[in-house]
Write an enzyme that holds these catalytic residues in place. Structure first.
Site, mmCIF file in Angstrom:
data_model
loop_
_atom_site.group_PDB
_atom_site.id
_atom_site.type_symbol
_atom_site.label_atom_id
_atom_site.label_comp_id
_atom_site.label_asym_id
_atom_site.label_seq_id
_atom_site.Cartn_x
_atom_site.Cartn_y
_atom_site.Cartn_z
ATOM 1 N N GLY A 171 33.563 44.108 42.423
ATOM 2 C CA GLY A 171 34.748 43.520 43.042
ATOM 3 C C GLY A 171 36.018 44.342 42.999
ATOM 4 C CD GLU A 207 36.981 42.037 36.562
ATOM 5 O OE1 GLU A 207 36.948 42.301 37.779
ATOM 6 O OE2 GLU A 207 36.066 41.417 36.002
ATOM 7 C CG ASP A 208 37.314 41.259 41.272
ATOM 8 O OD1 ASP A 208 37.232 41.013 40.047
ATOM 9 O OD2 ASP A 208 36.378 41.023 42.063
ATOM 10 C CG ASP A 222 37.005 31.822 37.693
ATOM 11 O OD1 ASP A 222 37.700 30.880 37.302
ATOM 12 O OD2 ASP A 222 36.027 31.649 38.451
ATOM 13 C CE LYS A 278 39.505 31.708 41.307
ATOM 14 N NZ LYS A 278 38.079 31.376 41.475
ATOM 15 C CG PHE A 313 34.961 31.103 45.761
ATOM 16 C CD1 PHE A 313 34.490 31.529 44.529
ATOM 17 C CD2 PHE A 313 34.515 31.756 46.901
ATOM 18 C CE1 PHE A 313 33.594 32.575 44.428
ATOM 19 C CE2 PHE A 313 33.609 32.802 46.812
ATOM 20 C CZ PHE A 313 33.160 33.210 45.576
ATOM 21 C CB VAL A 314 40.062 34.047 46.486
ATOM 22 C CG1 VAL A 314 41.194 33.047 46.452
ATOM 23 C CG2 VAL A 314 39.820 34.624 45.095
ATOM 24 N NE ARG A 341 30.933 43.116 47.100
ATOM 25 C CZ ARG A 341 31.019 42.502 45.923
ATOM 26 N NH1 ARG A 341 32.195 42.297 45.389
ATOM 27 N NH2 ARG A 341 29.951 42.114 45.278
HETATM 28 P P1 IMP Z 1 35.046 35.167 34.956
HETATM 29 O O1 IMP Z 1 34.067 35.794 33.999
HETATM 30 O O2 IMP Z 1 34.766 33.701 35.133
HETATM 31 O O3 IMP Z 1 36.481 35.412 34.574
HETATM 32 O O4 IMP Z 1 34.795 35.767 36.378
HETATM 33 C C1 IMP Z 1 34.966 37.107 36.625
HETATM 34 C C2 IMP Z 1 34.206 37.591 37.831
HETATM 35 O O5 IMP Z 1 33.698 36.542 38.641
HETATM 36 C C3 IMP Z 1 35.112 38.392 38.710
HETATM 37 O O6 IMP Z 1 35.111 39.741 38.349
HETATM 38 C C4 IMP Z 1 34.524 38.170 40.077
HETATM 39 O O7 IMP Z 1 33.496 39.112 40.311
HETATM 40 C C5 IMP Z 1 33.909 36.807 40.005
HETATM 41 N N1 IMP Z 1 34.801 35.766 40.555
HETATM 42 C C6 IMP Z 1 35.546 34.870 39.877
HETATM 43 N N2 IMP Z 1 36.255 34.081 40.699
HETATM 44 C C7 IMP Z 1 35.958 34.505 41.945
HETATM 45 C C8 IMP Z 1 36.409 34.106 43.265
HETATM 46 O O8 IMP Z 1 37.218 33.183 43.451
HETATM 47 N N3 IMP Z 1 35.884 34.814 44.299
HETATM 48 C C9 IMP Z 1 34.995 35.821 44.161
HETATM 49 N N4 IMP Z 1 34.567 36.234 42.955
HETATM 50 C C10 IMP Z 1 35.044 35.581 41.866
#
Ligand code: IMP
Length: 193
Positions: A62, A117-118, A121, A149, A170-171, A183
């Protein structure tokens, strides 16, 4: 927005909304918004790291687009390396499991590392990355994420540079995927609830 001839992302009659995998998303951050904020982050990092050569550790897939633009906004010497984690698959919610698919190649002992990071979440992935990198003894370890988020973050991870705080929806676009597509959209779109 330029027309995108994609299998599953179709522009709707309203240019601010698109359909992706049968769900409607509305434009949330334009390419200009993203470029302006990314340039600010690049300038801040350039100032904070003016006496050293940081290594950006970009989290695939991402963050590839954000990393490229962020680097262009950094005016001091810097290096880049990549690690890859398992993705969400086709789902919109985290599986709650993270695995490492590719390790970094660089020796980061004694180096100033910025994880790029992108999106943060739940924070699970970032916690996992920090736990992997800290034993490699970097001189410093900071995090730069384009999106955060806050409402869904359950893991206590330090976020040193944040582009935008966004709602718990979700984005897609600008590197962020929905089941691997979307992407390549230049703007970021948010699920239209
Ligand atoms: P986390 O471990 O829950 O913080 O999620 C991290 C990863 O989940 C990010 O690096 C993204 O690849 C993916 N992700 C989380 N939220 C989104 C979203 O809203 N859209 C697309 N990918 C997401």
């Amino acid at each position: 927005m330029p027309a995108h001839d994609l299998t599953d992302v179709t522009a709707s009659s309203d240019e601010h909304t698109i359909q992706c995998r049968g769900e409607r998303f509305r434009r949330y951050l334009t390419a200009q918004d993203i470029q302006a904020r990314t340039a600010e982050l690049g300038a801040t990092i350039s100032s904070d790291y003016r006496n050293t050569t940081p290594i950006l550790v970009s989290v695939l897939n991402g963050a590839f687009m954000f990393t490229a633009d962020l680097m262009r906004g950094i005016t001091i010497d810097c290096e880049v390396d990549f690690l890859k984690l398992s993705s969400y698959g086709d789902a919109k919610v985290s599986s709650g499991e993270v695995t490492e698919l590719k390790r970094i190649d660089a020796n980061i002992e004694g180096r100033d590392v910025i994880i790029v990071e992108d999106i943060v979440d739940t924070g699970l992935s970032m916690e996992y990355i920090i736990e992997k990198l800290r034993p490699l003894k970097p001189n410093s370890l900071r995090v730069c994420t384009l999106l955060h988020k806050p409402a869904s973050t359950q893991h206590n991870v330090p976020l040193d540079y944040v582009g935008f705080q966004i709602p718990d929806l979700f984005v897609i676009g600008y590197g962020l995927d929905y089941g691997q597509i979307a992407r390549n959209l230049p703007d970021i779109y948010i699920l239209d609830k």
